[in-house]
Design an enzyme around this catalytic site. Structure first.
Site, PDB file in Angstrom:
ATOM      1  N   ASN A   1       0.861  -1.186   0.000  1.00  0.00           N
ATOM      2  CA  ASN A   1       0.000   0.000   0.000  1.00  0.00           C
ATOM      3  C   ASN A   1       0.899   1.238   0.000  1.00  0.00           C
ATOM      4  O   ASN A   1       1.500   1.562   1.014  1.00  0.00           O
ATOM      5  CB  ASN A   1      -0.888  -0.022   1.260  1.00  0.00           C
ATOM      6  CG  ASN A   1      -1.688   1.261   1.413  1.00  0.00           C
ATOM      7  OD1 ASN A   1      -1.814   2.046   0.466  1.00  0.00           O
ATOM      8  ND2 ASN A   1      -2.235   1.488   2.604  1.00  0.00           N
ATOM      9  N   TRP A   2       0.982   1.887  -1.152  1.00  0.00           N
ATOM     10  CA  TRP A   2       1.877   3.047  -1.284  1.00  0.00           C
ATOM     11  C   TRP A   2       1.278   4.321  -0.688  1.00  0.00           C
ATOM     12  O   TRP A   2       1.927   5.355  -0.688  1.00  0.00           O
ATOM     13  CB  TRP A   2       2.244   3.258  -2.754  1.00  0.00           C
ATOM     14  CG  TRP A   2       3.489   2.512  -3.145  1.00  0.00           C
ATOM     15  CD1 TRP A   2       4.019   1.435  -2.509  1.00  0.00           C
ATOM     16  CD2 TRP A   2       4.362   2.800  -4.246  1.00  0.00           C
ATOM     17  NE1 TRP A   2       5.176   1.041  -3.148  1.00  0.00           N
ATOM     18  CE2 TRP A   2       5.407   1.853  -4.215  1.00  0.00           C
ATOM     19  CE3 TRP A   2       4.362   3.764  -5.264  1.00  0.00           C
ATOM     20  CZ2 TRP A   2       6.444   1.847  -5.167  1.00  0.00           C
ATOM     21  CZ3 TRP A   2       5.391   3.745  -6.208  1.00  0.00           C
ATOM     22  CH2 TRP A   2       6.408   2.808  -6.141  1.00  0.00           C
ATOM     23  N   LYS A   3       0.033   4.259  -0.249  1.00  0.00           N
ATOM     24  CA  LYS A   3      -0.645   5.447   0.299  1.00  0.00           C
ATOM     25  C   LYS A   3      -0.462   6.633  -0.666  1.00  0.00           C
ATOM     26  O   LYS A   3      -0.392   6.425  -1.861  1.00  0.00           O
ATOM     27  CB  LYS A   3      -0.103   5.776   1.682  1.00  0.00           C
ATOM     28  CG  LYS A   3      -0.053   4.573   2.610  1.00  0.00           C
ATOM     29  CD  LYS A   3       0.176   4.979   4.024  1.00  0.00           C
ATOM     30  CE  LYS A   3       0.378   3.759   4.876  1.00  0.00           C
ATOM     31  NZ  LYS A   3      -0.095   3.912   6.214  1.00  0.00           N
TER      32      LYS A   3
ATOM     33  N   GLY B   1       2.575  -1.008   4.416  1.00  0.00           N
ATOM     34  CA  GLY B   1       2.532   0.409   4.028  1.00  0.00           C
ATOM     35  C   GLY B   1       3.938   0.936   3.806  1.00  0.00           C
ATOM     36  O   GLY B   1       4.565   0.675   2.780  1.00  0.00           O
ATOM     37  N   GLY B   2       4.465   1.634   4.803  1.00  0.00           N
ATOM     38  CA  GLY B   2       5.768   2.311   4.696  1.00  0.00           C
ATOM     39  C   GLY B   2       6.859   1.451   4.077  1.00  0.00           C
ATOM     40  O   GLY B   2       7.566   1.898   3.156  1.00  0.00           O
TER      41      GLY B   2
ATOM     42  N   GLU C   1      -7.243   4.958   7.665  1.00  0.00           N
ATOM     43  CA  GLU C   1      -6.958   6.362   7.322  1.00  0.00           C
ATOM     44  C   GLU C   1      -8.151   6.999   6.609  1.00  0.00           C
ATOM     45  O   GLU C   1      -8.291   8.227   6.607  1.00  0.00           O
ATOM     46  CB  GLU C   1      -5.669   6.439   6.472  1.00  0.00           C
ATOM     47  CG  GLU C   1      -4.430   6.235   7.344  1.00  0.00           C
ATOM     48  CD  GLU C   1      -3.192   5.742   6.602  1.00  0.00           C
ATOM     49  OE1 GLU C   1      -3.204   5.688   5.355  1.00  0.00           O
ATOM     50  OE2 GLU C   1      -2.209   5.400   7.293  1.00  0.00           O
TER      51      GLU C   1
ATOM     52  N   GLY D   1       2.016   2.611  11.022  1.00  0.00           N
ATOM     53  CA  GLY D   1       3.007   3.685  10.951  1.00  0.00           C
ATOM     54  C   GLY D   1       3.667   4.032  12.271  1.00  0.00           C
ATOM     55  O   GLY D   1       4.383   5.036  12.361  1.00  0.00           O
TER      56      GLY D   1
ATOM     57  N   SER E   1       3.033  -1.674  10.541  1.00  0.00           N
ATOM     58  CA  SER E   1       4.480  -1.617  10.829  1.00  0.00           C
ATOM     59  C   SER E   1       5.229  -2.910  10.516  1.00  0.00           C
ATOM     60  O   SER E   1       6.212  -3.236  11.196  1.00  0.00           O
ATOM     61  CB  SER E   1       4.714  -1.219  12.293  1.00  0.00           C
ATOM     62  OG  SER E   1       4.224   0.075  12.531  1.00  0.00           O
TER      63      SER E   1
ATOM     64  N   GLU F   1      -5.821  -4.696  10.743  1.00  0.00           N
ATOM     65  CA  GLU F   1      -4.822  -3.657  10.969  1.00  0.00           C
ATOM     66  C   GLU F   1      -5.170  -2.874  12.232  1.00  0.00           C
ATOM     67  O   GLU F   1      -5.974  -1.925  12.176  1.00  0.00           O
ATOM     68  CB  GLU F   1      -4.796  -2.678   9.790  1.00  0.00           C
ATOM     69  CG  GLU F   1      -4.494  -3.306   8.458  1.00  0.00           C
ATOM     70  CD  GLU F   1      -3.883  -2.315   7.478  1.00  0.00           C
ATOM     71  OE1 GLU F   1      -2.765  -2.540   7.054  1.00  0.00           O
ATOM     72  OE2 GLU F   1      -4.527  -1.293   7.188  1.00  0.00           O
TER      73      GLU F   1
END
Ligand code: PEP
Length: 245
Positions: A6-8, A227-228, A96, A169, A206, A163
């Site tokens: 997930n590149w957000k 994500g990150g 989010e 994050g 994370s 999640e």
């Protein structure tokens, strides 16, 4: 095992080339059983679609509108539009988006029209830190599942991404025992209340190359939403490698 990137709201045409390494990796390990899905922002879907054509990597979007094809909804993208550009998956109910007003009702309608359009759903659920402290986790997960899933057939194709909001994050991950217990709760709920027997539940929050081996040791986990750490090819490849090799 599923690995969803997930590149957000990150990435541009330059950073897109990091996918080349992931494509090479997926070719090298094509005999292993795993599925990689990239969910870049809308602006990169077309470019990604061209890159992953003829590879085993699949494309997903990060959200969609609940109207299946088109309509007067400024700034929105419909499931059919995503389909037409090569998307096979869509993330729905990410915390989010829930935190900026997305409701269970909207989520249900988005899932409904996305399924009708033939997209695979990655349905995100998870409790906040406050809810966890008040021991409300099970109640919240149950509510999100029962209110968010429409009453339609083929629900067994949905991937659930558990999640915990407090893990996203933050670098903090749940204890393995807690995670295993929550995944079991979700799978039992899906089996007993919605008659989905072999549900797939992924974990997100994370995940990184250092903690993934431990997380993957949980016996009922079916993959990760990352994500990150998915924005750097090396990190993402390491996450996959440490899980499948
Ligand atoms: C996410 O946004 O779905 C996520 C899991 O983020 P991160 O890996 O950065 O915690």
């Amino acid at each position: 095992m599923y690995f969803i990137a997930n590149w957000k709201m990150y990435g541009n045409l330059k950073t897109l080339k990091s996918i080349n390494k992931v494509i090479e990796f997926s070719k090298r390990y094509k005999n292993k059983k795993f599925k990689i899905v990239y969910c870049p922002p809308y602006t990169l879907l077309e470019a990604f679609s061209k890159k992953v054509k003829k590879t085993t990597i699949e494309l997903g979007a990060q959200n969609c509108h609940f109207e299946i094809s088109s309509g007067p909804f400024t700034g929105s993208i419909s499931p059919m539009m995503l389909k037409s550009i090569g998307s096979k998956y869509v993330i729905i109910g990410h915390s989010e988006n829930r935190s900026t007003g997305e409701t269970d009702f909207q989520i249900k309608n988005k899932i409904n029209s996305s399924m009708k359009s033939g997209l695979n759903i990655i349905f995100c659920i998870g409790e906040t830190l406050q809810q966890r402290k008040k021991k409300l986790t099970n109640k919240i997960l149950k509510n999100q599942i029962l209110k968010g899933l429409p009453k339609i057939k083929k629900l067994n194709k949905i991937l659930i991404a558990y999640e915990p909001v407090w893990s996203i994050g933050t670098g903090i991950i749940p204890k393995l025992s807690e995670l295993e217990k929550n995944i079991t709760f979700i799978k039992n709920l899906l089996k007993n209340n919605i008659k989905i027997k072999n549900s797939k539940v992924l974990y997100g929050g994370s995940v990184n190359p250092k903690n993934v081996k431990n997380l993957a040791s949980i016996k009922n986990i079916d993959g990760f939403l990352v994500g990150g750490a998915s924005q750097k090819a090396k990190n993402f490849i390491d996450i996959v490698k440490k899980t499948i090799i």
